[in-house]
Design an enzyme around this catalytic site. Structure first.
Site, mmCIF file in Angstrom:
data_model
loop_
_atom_site.group_PDB
_atom_site.id
_atom_site.type_symbol
_atom_site.label_atom_id
_atom_site.label_comp_id
_atom_site.label_asym_id
_atom_site.label_seq_id
_atom_site.Cartn_x
_atom_site.Cartn_y
_atom_site.Cartn_z
ATOM 1 N N GLY A 11 0.775 -1.164 -0.038
ATOM 2 C CA GLY A 11 -0.015 0.101 0.016
ATOM 3 C C GLY A 11 0.919 1.153 -0.158
ATOM 4 O O GLY A 11 1.952 1.225 0.706
ATOM 5 N N ARG A 72 1.352 -5.224 -5.931
ATOM 6 C CA ARG A 72 1.412 -6.378 -5.153
ATOM 7 C C ARG A 72 1.542 -7.694 -6.087
ATOM 8 O O ARG A 72 1.016 -7.839 -7.259
ATOM 9 C CB ARG A 72 0.030 -6.912 -4.521
ATOM 10 C CG ARG A 72 -0.160 -5.608 -3.595
ATOM 11 C CD ARG A 72 -1.492 -6.099 -2.499
ATOM 12 N NE ARG A 72 -1.094 -5.148 -1.328
ATOM 13 C CZ ARG A 72 -1.730 -3.853 -0.894
ATOM 14 N NH1 ARG A 72 -2.945 -3.651 -1.791
ATOM 15 N NH2 ARG A 72 -1.727 -3.211 0.296
ATOM 16 N N ASP A 103 4.274 -4.354 6.234
ATOM 17 C CA ASP A 103 4.516 -5.552 6.790
ATOM 18 C C ASP A 103 4.827 -6.683 5.469
ATOM 19 O O ASP A 103 5.790 -7.477 5.828
ATOM 20 C CB ASP A 103 3.505 -6.169 7.752
ATOM 21 C CG ASP A 103 3.657 -7.353 8.175
ATOM 22 O OD1 ASP A 103 4.388 -7.464 9.200
ATOM 23 O OD2 ASP A 103 2.951 -8.598 7.608
ATOM 24 N N THR A 125 3.988 3.042 5.645
ATOM 25 C CA THR A 125 2.748 2.653 5.898
ATOM 26 C C THR A 125 1.821 3.587 6.657
ATOM 27 O O THR A 125 2.343 3.875 7.551
ATOM 28 C CB THR A 125 2.559 1.031 6.228
ATOM 29 O OG1 THR A 125 1.164 0.841 6.715
ATOM 30 C CG2 THR A 125 3.301 0.645 7.465
ATOM 31 N N ASP A 127 -0.589 2.719 8.400
ATOM 32 C CA ASP A 127 -0.953 2.132 9.512
ATOM 33 C C ASP A 127 -0.265 2.225 10.831
ATOM 34 O O ASP A 127 -0.896 1.835 11.913
ATOM 35 C CB ASP A 127 -1.142 0.606 9.284
ATOM 36 C CG ASP A 127 -2.492 0.382 8.303
ATOM 37 O OD1 ASP A 127 -3.347 1.108 8.249
ATOM 38 O OD2 ASP A 127 -2.342 -0.614 7.437
ATOM 39 N N ASP A 129 2.133 0.239 11.923
ATOM 40 C CA ASP A 129 2.082 -1.066 12.415
ATOM 41 C C ASP A 129 3.121 -1.875 12.424
ATOM 42 O O ASP A 129 2.957 -3.203 12.532
ATOM 43 C CB ASP A 129 0.849 -1.964 11.863
ATOM 44 C CG ASP A 129 0.750 -1.955 10.419
ATOM 45 O OD1 ASP A 129 1.883 -1.569 9.900
ATOM 46 O OD2 ASP A 129 -0.113 -2.867 10.093
ATOM 47 N N ARG A 171 -6.847 -2.430 9.684
ATOM 48 C CA ARG A 171 -7.557 -3.724 9.502
ATOM 49 C C ARG A 171 -6.939 -4.382 11.007
ATOM 50 O O ARG A 171 -7.813 -5.102 11.674
ATOM 51 C CB ARG A 171 -7.229 -4.687 8.543
ATOM 52 C CG ARG A 171 -7.972 -4.329 6.884
ATOM 53 C CD ARG A 171 -7.901 -5.476 6.175
ATOM 54 N NE ARG A 171 -6.519 -5.511 5.662
ATOM 55 C CZ ARG A 171 -6.101 -4.753 4.588
ATOM 56 N NH1 ARG A 171 -7.219 -4.196 3.736
ATOM 57 N NH2 ARG A 171 -5.171 -4.702 4.095
HETATM 58 P P1 ADP Z 1 2.518 -4.140 2.537
HETATM 59 O O1 ADP Z 1 3.833 -4.071 2.439
HETATM 60 O O2 ADP Z 1 1.785 -2.535 2.619
HETATM 61 O O3 ADP Z 1 1.906 -4.548 4.014
HETATM 62 P P2 ADP Z 1 1.367 -6.230 1.312
HETATM 63 O O4 ADP Z 1 1.123 -7.201 2.214
HETATM 64 O O5 ADP Z 1 0.341 -6.323 -0.057
HETATM 65 O O6 ADP Z 1 1.612 -4.692 1.429
HETATM 66 O O7 ADP Z 1 3.045 -6.924 0.756
HETATM 67 C C1 ADP Z 1 3.365 -6.287 -0.692
HETATM 68 C C2 ADP Z 1 4.153 -7.469 -1.493
HETATM 69 O O8 ADP Z 1 4.898 -7.866 -0.613
HETATM 70 C C3 ADP Z 1 3.135 -8.607 -1.792
HETATM 71 O O9 ADP Z 1 2.513 -8.334 -2.789
HETATM 72 C C4 ADP Z 1 4.362 -9.549 -2.244
HETATM 73 O O10 ADP Z 1 4.959 -9.328 -3.201
HETATM 74 C C5 ADP Z 1 5.403 -9.301 -0.989
HETATM 75 N N1 ADP Z 1 5.253 -10.534 0.240
HETATM 76 C C6 ADP Z 1 4.109 -10.301 1.200
HETATM 77 N N2 ADP Z 1 4.199 -11.320 1.889
HETATM 78 C C7 ADP Z 1 5.220 -11.950 1.610
HETATM 79 C C8 ADP Z 1 6.013 -13.120 2.164
HETATM 80 N N3 ADP Z 1 5.662 -14.016 3.198
HETATM 81 N N4 ADP Z 1 6.959 -13.881 1.081
HETATM 82 C C9 ADP Z 1 7.311 -13.191 0.325
HETATM 83 N N5 ADP Z 1 7.066 -12.112 -0.209
HETATM 84 C C10 ADP Z 1 5.757 -11.239 0.290
#
Ligand code: ADP
Length: 319
Positions: A11, A72, A103, A125, A127, A129, A171
């Site tokens: 995000g 993503r 995260d 982020t 959030d 968090d 969330r």
């Molecule tokens: P944010 O970074 O805002 O929390 P996301 O949770 O959508 O956003 O994560 C961003 C991207 O990071 C995901 O689309 C994915 O490519 C990568 N990612 C998330 N979790 C994992 C994981 N457990 N292992 C490898 N890559 C991950």
């Protein structure tokens, strides 16, 4: 190390551009070459990578969103996707990567780290968090956007003597709700970290009414329940009519506040310093206004230092 890369992922949050700018300028200041990865981990896999110059990051410090775009990528969650990403980085001799995100992005960086690739994470982020840092880039801006909305809604709540429910983002984390509730003088704040009892909300509303209060503001984080659901529950419990306002994506955009720009600049520059020191697998953060860096895995631990005193204070002040 002569070449480093930077990407934004997950995000978007206001201030990411200020962080990108700091990474680029700091690296070039130390005679390193910097490469921007476009579209987060998806762009890393496909090799959407371009060299950035001093001018590439001109005139972006005040802009929301991210000039490197964000995406993503499910492919990146796979072993194969991660291998492709590392091959792209090796092809260009990029020896370390600054990852700006939340995260999920941190988990992606951890996967690269576990494969022996050097990553430094910067918390971006709204959030707020990420464990190990008191603030993340974008939180302050989002908070100010919410407060602006709460103040405006309060005018109507007062004029029409109504109870308003304002649904904000969060969330799993309640910081936006908690801080905006405190700053906006909300009567009730519901956050995912705490269970709530509808009877408590009703009791608080009645107590306010008894002392002549005719309007009220309830802030609910989306992770607790939707504003509409809460309105329905209140209607069932008290026959009270409320108005619901869902703030939605306006919370993610806009020009970053001065606080977020300074924070992002500090984080971005520190991340480059760590790479130049030959470090990897670390995250930058801020504690008591001092920059810190720590092992990436610490960022995934549940933050036990969650600020319970703010919850307590908000209850004491909203009587
Ligand atoms: P944010 O970074 O805002 O929390 P996301 O949770 O959508 O956003 O994560 C961003 C991207 O990071 C995901 O689309 C994915 O490519 C990568 N990612 C998330 N979790 C994992 C994981 N457990 N292992 C490898 N890559 C991950």
């Amino acid at each position: 190390m002569r070449k480093i890369g930077v990407l934004t992922s997950g995000g978007d949050s206001p201030g990411m551009n200020a962080a990108i700018r700091a990474v680029v300028r700091k690296a070039i200041y130390h005679d390193f070459e910097v490469f921007g990865v476009y579209g987060g981990y998806a762009g890393l896999i496909t090799g959407n990578i371009k060299q950035l110059e001093l001018g590439s990051v001109g005139d972006i410090i005040h802009r929301g969103g991210t000039v490197l775009y964000s995406a993503r990528s499910n492919e990146f969650k796979t072993e194969e996707g991660q291998q492709k990403a590392i091959e792209q980085l090796k092809r260009l001799n990029i020896e370390g990567l600054v990852v700006i995100g939340g995260d999920g992005s941190y988990r992606g960086a951890k996967a690269l780290t576990d494969k022996g690739y050097r990553c430094i994470c910067v918390p971006g982020t709204i959030d707020n968090d990420i464990s190990g840092t008191e603030f993340t880039i974008g939180f302050d801006t989002a908070l100010n956007t919410v407060i602006d909305a709460v103040d405006k809604i309060r005018d109507t709540a007062t004029s029409h003597e109504r109870t308003f429910i304002i649904e904000v983002m969060g969330r799993d984390a309640g910081d936006i709700a908690l801080w905006s509730g405190l700053a906006g003088g909300a009567e009730t704040i519901l956050i995912p970290e705490e269970d709530y009892d509808i009877n408590d909300i009703v009791a608080r509303l009645h107590k306010g009414q008894e002392r002549g209060k005719k309007h009220s503001i309830i802030i609910v984080a989306e992770g607790v329940c939707s504003g509409v659901d809460l309105a329905r529950k209140l209607k069932e419990a008290t026959n009270l009519d409320t108005r619901v306002s869902v703030l939605g994506h306006i919370q993610r955009g806009g020009s970053p506040t001065a606080f977020d720009r300074v924070l992002a600049s500090r984080f971005g520059a520190r991340a480059v310093e760590l790479l130049l020191e030959g470090k990897g697998g670390r995250a930058v953060g801020i504690k008591e206004n001092l920059l810190v860096d720590y092992d990436l895995s610490k960022a995934f631990e549940k933050d036990v230092t969650y600020d319970l005193s703010l919850i307590k204070l908000s209850k004491e002040l909203s009587i």
